[in-house]
Design an enzyme around this catalytic site. Sequence first.
Site, short mmCIF file in Angstrom:
data_model
loop_
_atom_site.label_atom_id
_atom_site.label_comp_id
_atom_site.label_asym_id
_atom_site.label_seq_id
_atom_site.Cartn_x
_atom_site.Cartn_y
_atom_site.Cartn_z
N HIS A 237 -0.36 -6.78 1.66
CA HIS A 237 -1.63 -6.26 2.17
C HIS A 237 -2.22 -4.95 1.19
CE1 HIS A 237 1.64 -4.70 4.62
NE2 HIS A 237 0.93 -3.47 4.76
N ASP B 96 -4.83 -5.90 -1.66
CA ASP B 96 -6.23 -6.03 -1.36
C ASP B 96 -6.91 -5.28 -0.51
OD1 ASP B 96 -5.97 -8.57 -2.73
OD2 ASP B 96 -5.33 -9.64 -1.05
N HIS B 97 -5.79 -3.99 -0.17
CA HIS B 97 -6.34 -3.27 0.95
C HIS B 97 -6.22 -1.68 0.48
CE1 HIS B 97 -7.41 -1.33 5.04
NE2 HIS B 97 -8.08 -2.36 5.15
N PHE B 98 -6.50 -0.96 -0.29
CA PHE B 98 -7.73 -1.56 -1.42
C PHE B 98 -7.10 -1.42 -2.79
CE2 PHE B 98 -9.86 0.03 2.36
CZ PHE B 98 -10.61 -1.01 2.70
N VAL C 128 -4.16 1.69 1.35
CA VAL C 128 -4.16 2.19 2.53
C VAL C 128 -3.61 0.87 3.41
CG1 VAL C 128 -5.63 2.82 4.47
CG2 VAL C 128 -6.13 3.43 1.93
#
Length: 184
Positions: free
Chosen positions: A52, A55-57, A62
């Site tokens: 995760h 892609d975040h971010f 985060v």
Amino acid sequence: MGPRFAPAHRSFFLHRSTKALNMRWTWIDRFVTFESGKSATAVKNLSLAEDHFADHFPGFPVMPAPLILEGLAQTGGILVGEARQYRENVVLAKITAKFHSEAMAGEQLTYTTTLLDLNDTGARVSATAHSGDSLIVEAEIMFAHANPSQLPPGLPDTKFVFNGELTHLLRMAAAVSKPSAPST
């Protein structure tokens, strides 16, 4: 024709089964304290290797807020389930939360939950997540108890919450558990 979505760019390997009920993501690495019927504290180490964060971010890794809340809900849900000897499934009913800061890759989150109310229909816990001394989020979480007679027909496993990979977390909670003192 509606929009087409590109296929996922990552593959996820499902262990044991591909049935939706058996897919389980745990957002607790271990329990550090567990006081039966009172409180539980668990930790989650945030690793840049977790999917995760890609892609975040990008460039600013985060921890997604819903995943932090899920870690709090898992900590509190196990506290609630254990208080009733896992007789019913414990289902998340409602979360009210206030975020104070972000959690970044490389940090360790400490999830602390305290049982506020427990009855035949459900429970309520207060919860916080900290990174070191920094408060990330504070929340109040409500759970509902669901016994087998309340579940939809045809469900393959009537004990769908406290099974599978979650049993490892249950064993960890038992290992650090302190029995609550008898009421006087």
